[in-house]
Structure formats: structure tokens, C-alpha cells
Enzyme design. Sequence first.
Site, PDB file in Angstrom:
ATOM      1  N   GLY A   9       0.861  -1.184   0.000  1.00 33.87           N
ATOM      2  CA  GLY A   9       0.000   0.000   0.000  1.00 33.87           C
ATOM      3  C   GLY A   9       0.892   1.228   0.000  1.00 33.87           C
ATOM      4  O   GLY A   9       1.659   1.438   0.949  1.00 33.87           O
ATOM      5  N   ARG A  82     -10.692   5.771   6.295  1.00 33.00           N
ATOM      6  CA  ARG A  82     -12.008   6.154   6.793  1.00 33.00           C
ATOM      7  C   ARG A  82     -12.435   7.512   6.224  1.00 33.00           C
ATOM      8  O   ARG A  82     -11.646   8.446   6.198  1.00 33.00           O
ATOM      9  CB  ARG A  82     -11.945   6.237   8.327  1.00 33.00           C
ATOM     10  CG  ARG A  82     -13.232   5.889   8.954  1.00 33.00           C
ATOM     11  CD  ARG A  82     -13.100   5.365  10.366  1.00 33.00           C
ATOM     12  NE  ARG A  82     -11.990   5.850  11.127  1.00 33.00           N
ATOM     13  CZ  ARG A  82     -12.107   6.363  12.355  1.00 33.00           C
ATOM     14  NH1 ARG A  82     -13.275   6.474  12.913  1.00 33.00           N
ATOM     15  NH2 ARG A  82     -11.037   6.716  13.017  1.00 33.00           N
ATOM     16  N   VAL A 118      -1.685  -2.783   9.538  1.00 34.55           N
ATOM     17  CA  VAL A 118      -2.066  -1.402   9.829  1.00 34.55           C
ATOM     18  C   VAL A 118      -3.519  -1.144   9.399  1.00 34.55           C
ATOM     19  O   VAL A 118      -4.229  -0.348   9.997  1.00 34.55           O
ATOM     20  CB  VAL A 118      -1.110  -0.406   9.118  1.00 34.55           C
ATOM     21  CG1 VAL A 118      -1.564   1.031   9.315  1.00 34.55           C
ATOM     22  CG2 VAL A 118       0.324  -0.570   9.629  1.00 34.55           C
ATOM     23  N   ARG A 151      -0.947   9.217  21.094  1.00 35.02           N
ATOM     24  CA  ARG A 151      -1.971  10.282  21.097  1.00 35.02           C
ATOM     25  C   ARG A 151      -2.255  10.738  22.527  1.00 35.02           C
ATOM     26  O   ARG A 151      -2.268  11.939  22.814  1.00 35.02           O
ATOM     27  CB  ARG A 151      -3.256   9.757  20.431  1.00 35.02           C
ATOM     28  CG  ARG A 151      -3.121   9.725  18.913  1.00 35.02           C
ATOM     29  CD  ARG A 151      -4.376   9.218  18.234  1.00 35.02           C
ATOM     30  NE  ARG A 151      -4.234   9.347  16.783  1.00 35.02           N
ATOM     31  CZ  ARG A 151      -4.819   8.551  15.895  1.00 35.02           C
ATOM     32  NH1 ARG A 151      -5.609   7.573  16.307  1.00 35.02           N
ATOM     33  NH2 ARG A 151      -4.638   8.748  14.604  1.00 35.02           N
ATOM     34  N   HIS A 175      -8.584  -1.203  18.971  1.00 33.31           N
ATOM     35  CA  HIS A 175      -8.224   0.073  18.350  1.00 33.31           C
ATOM     36  C   HIS A 175      -9.504   0.635  17.752  1.00 33.31           C
ATOM     37  O   HIS A 175      -9.782   0.471  16.563  1.00 33.31           O
ATOM     38  CB  HIS A 175      -7.166  -0.183  17.272  1.00 33.31           C
ATOM     39  CG  HIS A 175      -6.675   1.059  16.588  1.00 33.31           C
ATOM     40  ND1 HIS A 175      -6.114   2.115  17.265  1.00 33.31           N
ATOM     41  CD2 HIS A 175      -6.658   1.410  15.277  1.00 33.31           C
ATOM     42  CE1 HIS A 175      -5.768   3.048  16.386  1.00 33.31           C
ATOM     43  NE2 HIS A 175      -6.096   2.650  15.179  1.00 33.31           N
TER      44      HIS A 175
HETATM   45  N1  APR Z   1      -2.941  -4.366  -3.069  1.00 31.44           N
HETATM   46  C1  APR Z   1      -2.050  -3.348  -2.874  1.00 31.44           C
HETATM   47  N2  APR Z   1      -2.430  -2.096  -2.594  1.00 31.44           N
HETATM   48  C2  APR Z   1      -3.738  -1.848  -2.498  1.00 31.44           C
HETATM   49  C3  APR Z   1      -4.713  -2.849  -2.674  1.00 31.44           C
HETATM   50  C4  APR Z   1      -4.261  -4.156  -2.973  1.00 31.44           C
HETATM   51  N3  APR Z   1      -5.114  -5.151  -3.153  1.00 31.44           N
HETATM   52  N4  APR Z   1      -5.931  -2.282  -2.503  1.00 31.44           N
HETATM   53  C5  APR Z   1      -5.728  -0.987  -2.219  1.00 31.44           C
HETATM   54  N5  APR Z   1      -4.408  -0.706  -2.217  1.00 31.44           N
HETATM   55  C6  APR Z   1      -3.742   0.557  -1.986  1.00 31.44           C
HETATM   56  C7  APR Z   1      -4.452   1.742  -2.651  1.00 31.44           C
HETATM   57  O1  APR Z   1      -4.189   1.781  -4.043  1.00 31.44           O
HETATM   58  C8  APR Z   1      -3.867   2.918  -1.890  1.00 31.44           C
HETATM   59  O2  APR Z   1      -2.723   3.459  -2.543  1.00 31.44           O
HETATM   60  O3  APR Z   1      -3.730   0.904  -0.616  1.00 31.44           O
HETATM   61  C9  APR Z   1      -3.446   2.310  -0.536  1.00 31.44           C
HETATM   62  C10 APR Z   1      -4.194   2.886   0.644  1.00 31.44           C
HETATM   63  O4  APR Z   1      -3.809   4.205   0.780  1.00 31.44           O
HETATM   64  P1  APR Z   1      -4.771   5.374   1.291  1.00 31.44           P
HETATM   65  O5  APR Z   1      -6.065   5.283   0.591  1.00 31.44           O
HETATM   66  O6  APR Z   1      -3.987   6.640   1.218  1.00 31.44           O
HETATM   67  O7  APR Z   1      -5.065   4.978   2.813  1.00 31.44           O
HETATM   68  P2  APR Z   1      -4.138   5.277   4.067  1.00 31.44           P
HETATM   69  O8  APR Z   1      -4.475   6.603   4.637  1.00 31.44           O
HETATM   70  O9  APR Z   1      -2.726   4.996   3.720  1.00 31.44           O
HETATM   71  O10 APR Z   1      -4.684   4.185   5.102  1.00 31.44           O
HETATM   72  C11 APR Z   1      -4.495   2.825   4.862  1.00 31.44           C
HETATM   73  O11 APR Z   1      -4.357   2.299   7.181  1.00 31.44           O
HETATM   74  O12 APR Z   1      -4.703   3.589   9.072  1.00 31.44           O
HETATM   75  C12 APR Z   1      -5.259   2.657   8.216  1.00 31.44           C
HETATM   76  O13 APR Z   1      -7.643   3.070   8.306  1.00 31.44           O
HETATM   77  C13 APR Z   1      -6.489   3.172   7.498  1.00 31.44           C
HETATM   78  O14 APR Z   1      -7.175   1.049   6.641  1.00 31.44           O
HETATM   79  C14 APR Z   1      -6.535   2.264   6.314  1.00 31.44           C
HETATM   80  C15 APR Z   1      -5.066   2.013   5.999  1.00 31.44           C
END
Ligand code: APR
Length: 309
Positions: A9, A82, A118, A151, A175
Amino acid sequence: MARKISVIGAGNVGASLAQRLVEKDFADIVLLDIIEGLPQGKALDIYQSSPITGFSSKLTGTNDYRDTTGSDVVIITSGIGRKPGMTRDELLEINVKIVSGVTQNVAAYSPDCIIIIVTNPVDTMTCLALKVSGFTPKRVVGLSGVLDSARFSSFIADELDVPPGDVSSFVLGEHGKNMVVIPRLATVNGKPIAELLSAEAIKRLVKRTINGGAEIVGLLKVGSAFYAPAAAAARMVETIIQDKKEVMPCAAWLQGEYGIKDVVIGVLVKLGRNGIEEIVEFNSTSEERKALQNSAEAVRKLVKSINLL
Ligand code: APR
């Protein structure tokens, strides 16, 4: 051979984490996402900062799990964040699919790694990753209390106008809204906060901590917290990679501790090279035990709803 860490991610948390990790210069980092170009672009951008910040570890952006082969630690941040008004639980359905698929690939390409989850809801996602990977519970750990305690500590520091580093606190349990903040264990330079703050102030800070993620979602409007989550995950990775055996609150699979069995919630764990080296039970009051058990039941309900138990 250089240690290897993969971050799955490349969104807000993943990219921020990759930057923090590569700057620590203790392992090569792979950043993977399903969106083509995204991890490559972010990795290149971070790499171009290396002459300025001075790191020499490798950073690779990719869409191909083969590049993650043989990782020592893999952090799963993939999922959706979220949105305002959305609870962590509402993320469940989408994130279950994402985390299942990702975990299968992680376990196939890095069968000996430690997985850090995460993606939210993190306690449930940690149960899911445990089941899908088939790893022993000590090799799958979730990010929760390191962030929640940070926090709480930061709010205490701000309230008392003391350096945040002087504050120590532990937040356990789910959490989420059933988080167990334990003010009794919070201290400033060893002094219990009950001697420094009124009961009303402590109650207010506890409430703000439980609402910590939602407060940021409400402000950002188009995403959720990522700087502090990335810092917290980086701390966990560092403790594992450097085998520091530090004790910190993390989401872990329980086997009877605090009277809780076969579910994941945040508890104090000793982290090291083998992942969860030990679950450290503190002397809890009956009220605190009850709160932890309530928290565990809330997670169990969620886990049951996705037919995992
Ligand atoms: N494989 C790889 N990457 C993926 C997949 C997958 N199958 N599905 C989604 N992604 C990627 C998305 O393309 C995106 O770039 O996961 C990334 C998530 O990034 P954000 O949308 O920016 O989310 P973020 O704020 O990083 O949070 C991610 O962490 O804190 C937790 O609640 C939050 O569950 C969430 C996670």
C-alpha cells in the site's frame, strides 16, 4: 545480506512509512501498490531526497510481489481509509477482501516474515491475516496501542506543557471505540498523572484519545491520519529488525491472558526478531480486566461477522 522490509500500500500511511524506514537506513525497502506508477513514482521521489538526507538503503517501487521475495518484515497498509462519518467497522467489507488477497501473496513470497497489520479495523484484520497466512500468532501483530498511547501522551504533554518525551502511557484493548485507556499507568517523569491533572481533565483527555482518529478524519475530510500511524509502525519495525525486545502495546492473538482467548486485542508485548517474543501481563485491576474483556468481545463479534471464527 541487507535486511528487507516491504510496505504494501503506497497511500498516505504506506508512503510516509517507507520514507521513515528508508531514512533509518537499516534495511532495503520495497513499496508495493496495485495502482501502476504510484509506488514507483513515490519511491523515486523519496530516493531523490537521499543526497540531502543521506540514506543509502535501496528503495524500490513496484506492482509485482516477486520484488518483495524474502522480506524480513512486511507491513500491510493497503485498504481504504475512513471517510468522514464512517466508522472503522464500516471499512470492514472492503478491507477484508483487500487484506485477504494481500496476505496470501505476502505469505507466498515471504514465508518467514513478520507481518505488521495497519489496515483498519486492525484487530479484526490481524485475526484475518493470521488465518489466511497460517503463520504462528507471534509472527502477526497489529498497530494499535503504540499509536493510541502516543496520542494520549501528546495530549497530556500539551495539557501540562511538558516535553512529550517525558510522558509515558499505555493504551490497550480494541483500536476503536472500545479502546482501554489506563490513566493509572500514565506518568510524567515517573509521576502519576493523577497527581498532576484533575479527574475532569484526565477524563477529557481519555475521551479525546478514544476519538483520536475520528478527530483527524473530521479535520482532513478526505482521508484519515497517517503521520502518527506511520511513525508508530516505523517504531514497531525498528524494534523487530534491530531485535530490541522493547515492550509496547500492540494488537496480538491472546491465549488466556486477562481471561481472554482466541481473539486479537491490544496488549503489552515484547517485540523482537521473532515478532511477539512475549505477551507481558501487567497487574490489572478487576475493572481494567473487565474493560479488556469487553473490548475483546467487541472484536470477536466483528470477527464472527466475517465468518472467521
Ligand atoms: N494491493 C495493494 N495495494 C492496495 C490494494 C491491494 N489489493 N488495494 C488498495 N491498495 C492501496 C491503494 O491503491 C492505496 O494506494 O492501498 C493504498 C491505501 O492508501 P490510502 O487510501 O492513502 O489509505 P491510508 O491513509 O494509507 O490508510 C491505509 O491504514 O490507518 C489505516 O484506516 C487506514 O485502513 C486504512 C489504511
